[in-house]
Design a protein around this motif. Sequence first.
Motif, PDB file in Angstrom:
ATOM      1  N   LEU A  52     -39.804 -15.967 -19.497  1.00  0.00           N
ATOM      2  CA  LEU A  52     -38.812 -17.193 -19.682  1.00  0.00           C
ATOM      3  C   LEU A  52     -39.587 -18.407 -19.384  1.00  0.00           C
ATOM      4  CD1 LEU A  52     -36.031 -15.225 -18.009  1.00  0.00           C
ATOM      5  CD2 LEU A  52     -36.127 -15.594 -20.522  1.00  0.00           C
ATOM      6  N   ASN A  53     -40.062 -18.670 -18.321  1.00  0.00           N
ATOM      7  CA  ASN A  53     -40.490 -19.841 -17.812  1.00  0.00           C
ATOM      8  C   ASN A  53     -41.838 -19.814 -17.023  1.00  0.00           C
ATOM      9  OD1 ASN A  53     -38.687 -21.791 -18.878  1.00  0.00           O
ATOM     10  ND2 ASN A  53     -37.207 -21.159 -17.392  1.00  0.00           N
ATOM     11  N   ALA A  54     -42.943 -20.580 -17.324  1.00  0.00           N
ATOM     12  CA  ALA A  54     -43.834 -20.558 -16.221  1.00  0.00           C
ATOM     13  C   ALA A  54     -44.321 -22.030 -15.991  1.00  0.00           C
ATOM     14  CB  ALA A  54     -45.144 -19.842 -17.093  1.00  0.00           C
ATOM     15  N   HIS A  55     -45.123 -22.056 -15.244  1.00  0.00           N
ATOM     16  CA  HIS A  55     -45.582 -23.419 -14.393  1.00  0.00           C
ATOM     17  C   HIS A  55     -46.933 -22.983 -13.680  1.00  0.00           C
ATOM     18  CE1 HIS A  55     -41.343 -23.874 -14.749  1.00  0.00           C
ATOM     19  NE2 HIS A  55     -41.333 -25.282 -14.804  1.00  0.00           N
ATOM     20  N   PHE A  56     -47.527 -24.196 -13.842  1.00  0.00           N
ATOM     21  CA  PHE A  56     -48.970 -24.202 -12.809  1.00  0.00           C
ATOM     22  C   PHE A  56     -49.258 -25.380 -12.085  1.00  0.00           C
ATOM     23  CE2 PHE A  56     -53.690 -24.392 -12.465  1.00  0.00           C
ATOM     24  CZ  PHE A  56     -54.063 -23.430 -11.733  1.00  0.00           C
ATOM     25  N   GLY A  57     -49.599 -25.324 -10.930  1.00  0.00           N
ATOM     26  CA  GLY A  57     -49.781 -26.403 -10.079  1.00  0.00           C
ATOM     27  C   GLY A  57     -50.307 -26.246  -8.745  1.00  0.00           C
TER      28      GLY A  57
ATOM     29  N   LEU B 170     -39.894 -23.884   1.133  1.00  0.00           N
ATOM     30  CA  LEU B 170     -40.077 -24.417  -0.170  1.00  0.00           C
ATOM     31  C   LEU B 170     -41.582 -24.618  -0.279  1.00  0.00           C
ATOM     32  CD1 LEU B 170     -36.688 -26.256  -0.606  1.00  0.00           C
ATOM     33  CD2 LEU B 170     -37.248 -23.912  -1.345  1.00  0.00           C
ATOM     34  N   LEU B 171     -41.934 -24.534  -1.512  1.00  0.00           N
ATOM     35  CA  LEU B 171     -43.172 -25.102  -1.935  1.00  0.00           C
ATOM     36  C   LEU B 171     -43.209 -26.693  -2.030  1.00  0.00           C
ATOM     37  CD1 LEU B 171     -44.678 -22.434  -4.339  1.00  0.00           C
ATOM     38  CD2 LEU B 171     -45.215 -22.807  -1.864  1.00  0.00           C
ATOM     39  N   ASP B 172     -44.128 -27.239  -1.414  1.00  0.00           N
ATOM     40  CA  ASP B 172     -44.328 -28.744  -1.661  1.00  0.00           C
ATOM     41  C   ASP B 172     -45.285 -29.139  -2.605  1.00  0.00           C
ATOM     42  OD1 ASP B 172     -44.325 -31.718  -1.583  1.00  0.00           O
ATOM     43  OD2 ASP B 172     -45.080 -31.259   0.518  1.00  0.00           O
ATOM     44  N   TRP B 173     -44.795 -29.210  -3.941  1.00  0.00           N
ATOM     45  CA  TRP B 173     -45.867 -29.676  -5.129  1.00  0.00           C
ATOM     46  C   TRP B 173     -46.500 -30.702  -5.052  1.00  0.00           C
ATOM     47  CZ3 TRP B 173     -46.767 -25.253  -7.963  1.00  0.00           C
ATOM     48  CH2 TRP B 173     -45.750 -24.281  -8.063  1.00  0.00           C
ATOM     49  N   ALA B 174     -47.811 -30.791  -4.758  1.00  0.00           N
ATOM     50  CA  ALA B 174     -48.659 -32.048  -5.168  1.00  0.00           C
ATOM     51  C   ALA B 174     -48.782 -32.375  -6.629  1.00  0.00           C
ATOM     52  CB  ALA B 174     -49.993 -32.038  -4.510  1.00  0.00           C
ATOM     53  N   TYR B 175     -48.545 -31.383  -7.469  1.00  0.00           N
ATOM     54  CA  TYR B 175     -48.766 -31.474  -8.812  1.00  0.00           C
ATOM     55  C   TYR B 175     -48.135 -30.207  -9.470  1.00  0.00           C
ATOM     56  CZ  TYR B 175     -50.004 -32.231 -13.370  1.00  0.00           C
ATOM     57  OH  TYR B 175     -50.198 -32.470 -15.168  1.00  0.00           O
ATOM     58  N   CYS B 176     -47.272 -30.255 -10.526  1.00  0.00           N
ATOM     59  CA  CYS B 176     -46.788 -28.940 -11.113  1.00  0.00           C
ATOM     60  C   CYS B 176     -46.678 -29.340 -12.597  1.00  0.00           C
ATOM     61  CB  CYS B 176     -45.364 -28.437 -10.625  1.00  0.00           C
ATOM     62  SG  CYS B 176     -44.985 -26.928 -11.452  1.00  0.00           S
ATOM     63  N   GLU B 177     -47.298 -28.361 -13.597  1.00  0.00           N
ATOM     64  CA  GLU B 177     -47.133 -28.727 -14.973  1.00  0.00           C
ATOM     65  C   GLU B 177     -46.336 -27.438 -15.506  1.00  0.00           C
ATOM     66  OE1 GLU B 177     -50.510 -28.408 -17.537  1.00  0.00           O
ATOM     67  OE2 GLU B 177     -51.721 -27.847 -15.849  1.00  0.00           O
ATOM     68  N   PRO B 178     -45.475 -27.674 -16.335  1.00  0.00           N
ATOM     69  CA  PRO B 178     -44.852 -26.705 -17.259  1.00  0.00           C
ATOM     70  C   PRO B 178     -45.865 -26.035 -18.129  1.00  0.00           C
ATOM     71  CG  PRO B 178     -43.930 -28.496 -18.288  1.00  0.00           C
ATOM     72  CD  PRO B 178     -44.778 -29.067 -17.018  1.00  0.00           C
ATOM     73  N   ILE B 179     -45.735 -24.658 -18.282  1.00  0.00           N
ATOM     74  CA  ILE B 179     -46.667 -24.156 -19.421  1.00  0.00           C
ATOM     75  C   ILE B 179     -45.768 -23.818 -20.818  1.00  0.00           C
ATOM     76  CG2 ILE B 179     -47.940 -21.894 -19.933  1.00  0.00           C
ATOM     77  CD1 ILE B 179     -48.567 -21.534 -16.987  1.00  0.00           C
TER      78      ILE B 179
ATOM     79  N   ALA C   8     -53.275 -23.124  -5.218  1.00  0.00           N
ATOM     80  CA  ALA C   8     -52.772 -22.861  -6.571  1.00  0.00           C
ATOM     81  C   ALA C   8     -51.938 -21.746  -7.021  1.00  0.00           C
ATOM     82  CB  ALA C   8     -54.093 -22.855  -7.632  1.00  0.00           C
ATOM     83  N   VAL C   9     -50.935 -22.397  -7.649  1.00  0.00           N
ATOM     84  CA  VAL C   9     -49.628 -21.448  -7.958  1.00  0.00           C
ATOM     85  C   VAL C   9     -49.459 -21.308  -9.478  1.00  0.00           C
ATOM     86  CG1 VAL C   9     -47.286 -20.569  -7.479  1.00  0.00           C
ATOM     87  CG2 VAL C   9     -48.832 -21.854  -5.745  1.00  0.00           C
TER      88      VAL C   9
END
Length: 264
Positions: free
Chosen positions: A184-189, A198-207, A172-173
């Motif tokens: 400025l920006n934030a994401h969780f996934g 590079l991170l290979d995102w299975a799922y990522c949502e903006p906060i 989890a990141v």
Amino acid sequence: MVDAEALAWSREVLGEPGPYVRETLPNLLVATHGRYVALQQQTGLADASPYGLIWLGIPRALVDGLSGVAGVQRHRPKRGRYVLPVVNGVPIIPWRYARDGKTDLKTVPFGKPVSDTRRSLFEPPSLPAELPLGEIGLGDAVIAELPEEQQQQFNEYGADIRALATTGGLVAVLAFASNPDALLNAHFGYARLGPGDLLDWAYCEPIELSSVHTAFVRDTTTRDDGPTFDSGPLERPKLRPRSPLESGSPGDDSTPPGPTGTHE
């Protein structure tokens, strides 16, 4: 409106506490950013090195903020200068990926190069078995508050996500872009370490940072590890948001502070 898919991912990857953890992380991020902005201003230094210590402060804030949740364990990576929370065997990694609001998260390497300490985070952590001490059912409480239609969506998403979440290698990141002037920006996934570091995102949502509130907080008991780099005049009670029932990148120790992407 609550994102049923995001909740389903948190439940399938992080287990029962997942929905509560997902709900809590933005509050901890915003509060810790504010603390390091205050540190920067208090020092009066022209450079941003005091605020730059946030790469060490955020992991500690997450561990302290989640310490009262059953099933959350602490993990110090090999040669790491920080301790991370581990939920359902999955480490939660805070990562400051940029200092501006224009950088595309998915184009930033996890390190230049990725250190051995960071690479080790993508391997299952070796943790001793623990009894489920702490507050139980916080994640279930989040789900229970969903309207019936969204609970049905949650269950449907869960069935589809389960196979993806059990393939292994996901961490989890909590990724964020910030500087002493603004968060400025934030994401969780949930991601794996992919080609090109590079991170290979299975799922990522903006906060949505504008909707994050840190006013409703309560004291939480934390373990005393002795003096730390940020102990002293700025020390405050360890806080975490109230649960719904109450109404209410990291660095490594192998390199000194440097440009984003090398140690944060």
